[in-house]
Structures are given as structure tokens and as C-alpha cells.
Design a protein around this motif. Structure first.
Motif, PDB file in Angstrom:
ATOM      1  N   MET A  35      28.117   6.367   4.873  1.00 18.06           N
ATOM      2  CA  MET A  35      26.680   6.180   5.015  1.00 18.06           C
ATOM      3  C   MET A  35      26.015   6.419   3.661  1.00 18.06           C
ATOM      4  O   MET A  35      26.321   7.393   2.986  1.00 18.06           O
ATOM      5  CB  MET A  35      26.146   7.166   6.049  1.00 18.06           C
ATOM      6  N   SER A  36      25.124   5.542   3.276  1.00 16.20           N
ATOM      7  CA  SER A  36      24.419   5.723   2.015  1.00 16.20           C
ATOM      8  C   SER A  36      23.213   6.623   2.239  1.00 16.20           C
ATOM      9  O   SER A  36      22.532   6.546   3.248  1.00 16.20           O
ATOM     10  CB  SER A  36      23.981   4.369   1.462  1.00 16.20           C
ATOM     11  N   LYS A  37      22.970   7.481   1.281  1.00 17.10           N
ATOM     12  CA  LYS A  37      21.828   8.378   1.369  1.00 17.10           C
ATOM     13  C   LYS A  37      20.539   7.602   1.111  1.00 17.10           C
ATOM     14  O   LYS A  37      20.475   6.762   0.227  1.00 17.10           O
ATOM     15  CB  LYS A  37      21.958   9.503   0.343  1.00 17.10           C
ATOM     16  N   ARG A  38      19.533   7.913   1.887  1.00 18.19           N
ATOM     17  CA  ARG A  38      18.229   7.289   1.705  1.00 18.19           C
ATOM     18  C   ARG A  38      17.340   8.258   0.934  1.00 18.19           C
ATOM     19  O   ARG A  38      17.486   9.468   1.057  1.00 18.19           O
ATOM     20  CB  ARG A  38      17.627   6.956   3.073  1.00 18.19           C
ATOM     21  N   THR A  39      16.437   7.733   0.142  1.00 20.15           N
ATOM     22  CA  THR A  39      15.507   8.592  -0.583  1.00 20.15           C
ATOM     23  C   THR A  39      14.178   8.584   0.145  1.00 20.15           C
ATOM     24  O   THR A  39      13.749   7.550   0.660  1.00 20.15           O
ATOM     25  CB  THR A  39      15.324   8.116  -2.033  1.00 20.15           C
ATOM     26  N   TYR A  40      13.543   9.714   0.195  1.00 21.71           N
ATOM     27  CA  TYR A  40      12.294   9.882   0.934  1.00 21.71           C
ATOM     28  C   TYR A  40      11.176  10.233  -0.021  1.00 21.71           C
ATOM     29  O   TYR A  40      11.414  10.821  -1.064  1.00 21.71           O
ATOM     30  CB  TYR A  40      12.463  10.987   1.976  1.00 21.71           C
ATOM     31  N   PRO A  41       9.962   9.918   0.317  1.00 26.03           N
ATOM     32  CA  PRO A  41       9.527   9.108   1.457  1.00 26.03           C
ATOM     33  C   PRO A  41       9.746   7.625   1.183  1.00 26.03           C
ATOM     34  O   PRO A  41       9.831   7.196   0.041  1.00 26.03           O
ATOM     35  CB  PRO A  41       8.043   9.416   1.577  1.00 26.03           C
ATOM     36  N   TYR A  42       9.842   6.867   2.271  1.00 21.99           N
ATOM     37  CA  TYR A  42       9.898   5.412   2.155  1.00 21.99           C
ATOM     38  C   TYR A  42       9.205   4.795   3.358  1.00 21.99           C
ATOM     39  O   TYR A  42       9.022   5.448   4.373  1.00 21.99           O
ATOM     40  CB  TYR A  42      11.326   4.899   1.978  1.00 21.99           C
ATOM     41  N   LYS A  43       8.796   3.556   3.197  1.00 27.13           N
ATOM     42  CA  LYS A  43       8.086   2.866   4.267  1.00 27.13           C
ATOM     43  C   LYS A  43       8.987   1.803   4.874  1.00 27.13           C
ATOM     44  O   LYS A  43       9.792   1.181   4.179  1.00 27.13           O
ATOM     45  CB  LYS A  43       6.799   2.232   3.751  1.00 27.13           C
ATOM     46  N   ALA A  44       8.839   1.621   6.169  1.00 26.50           N
ATOM     47  CA  ALA A  44       9.601   0.607   6.895  1.00 26.50           C
ATOM     48  C   ALA A  44       8.724   0.097   8.032  1.00 26.50           C
ATOM     49  O   ALA A  44       7.651   0.640   8.303  1.00 26.50           O
ATOM     50  CB  ALA A  44      10.899   1.205   7.435  1.00 26.50           C
ATOM     51  N   TRP A  45       9.196  -0.936   8.690  1.00 26.21           N
ATOM     52  CA  TRP A  45       8.466  -1.525   9.806  1.00 26.21           C
ATOM     53  C   TRP A  45       9.220  -1.268  11.106  1.00 26.21           C
ATOM     54  O   TRP A  45      10.447  -1.279  11.127  1.00 26.21           O
ATOM     55  CB  TRP A  45       8.308  -3.026   9.595  1.00 26.21           C
ATOM     56  N   VAL A  46       8.466  -1.020  12.174  1.00 26.16           N
ATOM     57  CA  VAL A  46       9.039  -0.841  13.509  1.00 26.16           C
ATOM     58  C   VAL A  46       8.284  -1.731  14.483  1.00 26.16           C
ATOM     59  O   VAL A  46       7.153  -2.154  14.212  1.00 26.16           O
ATOM     60  CB  VAL A  46       8.960   0.628  13.989  1.00 26.16           C
ATOM     61  N   LEU A  47       8.922  -2.009  15.612  1.00 29.40           N
ATOM     62  CA  LEU A  47       8.253  -2.736  16.686  1.00 29.40           C
ATOM     63  C   LEU A  47       7.862  -1.737  17.761  1.00 29.40           C
ATOM     64  O   LEU A  47       8.701  -0.983  18.255  1.00 29.40           O
ATOM     65  CB  LEU A  47       9.185  -3.788  17.299  1.00 29.40           C
ATOM     66  N   LEU A  48       6.596  -1.726  18.116  1.00 27.61           N
ATOM     67  CA  LEU A  48       6.144  -0.896  19.218  1.00 27.61           C
ATOM     68  C   LEU A  48       6.637  -1.509  20.531  1.00 27.61           C
ATOM     69  O   LEU A  48       7.074  -2.660  20.558  1.00 27.61           O
ATOM     70  CB  LEU A  48       4.615  -0.829  19.231  1.00 27.61           C
ATOM     71  N   PRO A  49       6.571  -0.771  21.649  1.00 26.89           N
ATOM     72  CA  PRO A  49       6.967  -1.361  22.929  1.00 26.89           C
ATOM     73  C   PRO A  49       6.186  -2.627  23.279  1.00 26.89           C
ATOM     74  O   PRO A  49       6.682  -3.487  23.993  1.00 26.89           O
ATOM     75  CB  PRO A  49       6.673  -0.233  23.929  1.00 26.89           C
ATOM     76  N   SER A  50       4.993  -2.778  22.720  1.00 26.56           N
ATOM     77  CA  SER A  50       4.196  -3.987  22.939  1.00 26.56           C
ATOM     78  C   SER A  50       4.624  -5.124  22.003  1.00 26.56           C
ATOM     79  O   SER A  50       4.018  -6.189  22.007  1.00 26.56           O
ATOM     80  CB  SER A  50       2.722  -3.678  22.714  1.00 26.56           C
ATOM     81  N   PHE A  51       5.661  -4.867  21.187  1.00 29.18           N
ATOM     82  CA  PHE A  51       6.185  -5.805  20.198  1.00 29.18           C
ATOM     83  C   PHE A  51       5.226  -6.032  19.030  1.00 29.18           C
ATOM     84  O   PHE A  51       5.346  -7.004  18.307  1.00 29.18           O
ATOM     85  CB  PHE A  51       6.602  -7.139  20.832  1.00 29.18           C
TER      86      PHE A  51
END
Length: 95
Positions: free
Chosen positions: A1-17
Motif C-alpha cells: 500500500m502506498s502512503k498518502r500525504t495529508y491533507p488532500y482533497k477527493a470526490w465522493v458520491l453521496l447516497p443521492s449520487f
């Protein structure tokens, strides 16, 4: 597993998509089954391999894929239901 550096931003889908950008500030755990999980600024945990997307476009594409899978599942269920209806109709006619 590669280590991630924080903080970082990403996108997620809510239950409403709805795609939403989140800021991830730390790893949820460095060991065990939760090593691929990150914690957002608000304290919610996200699976970095399943729930997080690098861009809004990637989140939307993943949402469309999930919807396609759901539609295929519904089509299969409807086919099975129609077969059961046909079997009941046939049994009713011969009764």
C-alpha cells in the motif's frame, strides 16, 4: 500500500449520487482491515479504494456505472417475476 500525504482533497458520491468534494486529513487506521480508510475533516471515514475519486468527472462516471449495474439487476429481477407470473397464469388456465 502506498502512503498518502495529508491533507488532500477527493470526490465522493453521496447516497443521492451527488458528487461532493471532501478534504481528508488523516488515515483512519494504519493496520488491519481499515488501512485503506481515510478520515475527513468532519470525522467521517471513507474507503480510499471504493469511495474516493480524484476528480468530479471520475465520481460521476463511477455513479453512472453503479446505476447501470442497478438497472441490469432490476431487469433480471423483472424477468424472473414475469416468468413466475406466466407460470401462475398457466396453472390457473389448467385448473
Amino acid at each position: 500500500m502506498s502512503k498518502r500525504t495529508y491533507p488532500y482533497k477527493a470526490w465522493v458520491l453521496l447516497p443521492s449520487f451527488t458528487p461532493v468534494e471532501v478534504e481528508l486529513v488523516e488515515s483512519y487506521s494504519d493496520w488491519g482491515p481499515y488501512q485503506d480508510w481515510d478520515k475527513s475533516q468532519k470525522g467521517k471515514a471513507f474507503n480510499s479504494k471504493r469511495d474516493l475519486y480524484p476528480t468530479k468527472a471520475a465520481a460521476i462516471a463511477a455513479g453512472r456505472t453503479k446505476i447501470d449495474e442497478q438497472q441490469a439487476d432490476i431487469a433480471k429481477r423483472l424477468e424472473r417475476i414475469n416468468k413466475r407470473i406466466a407460470a401462475l397464469d398457466k396453472a390457473e388456465r389448467t385448473a
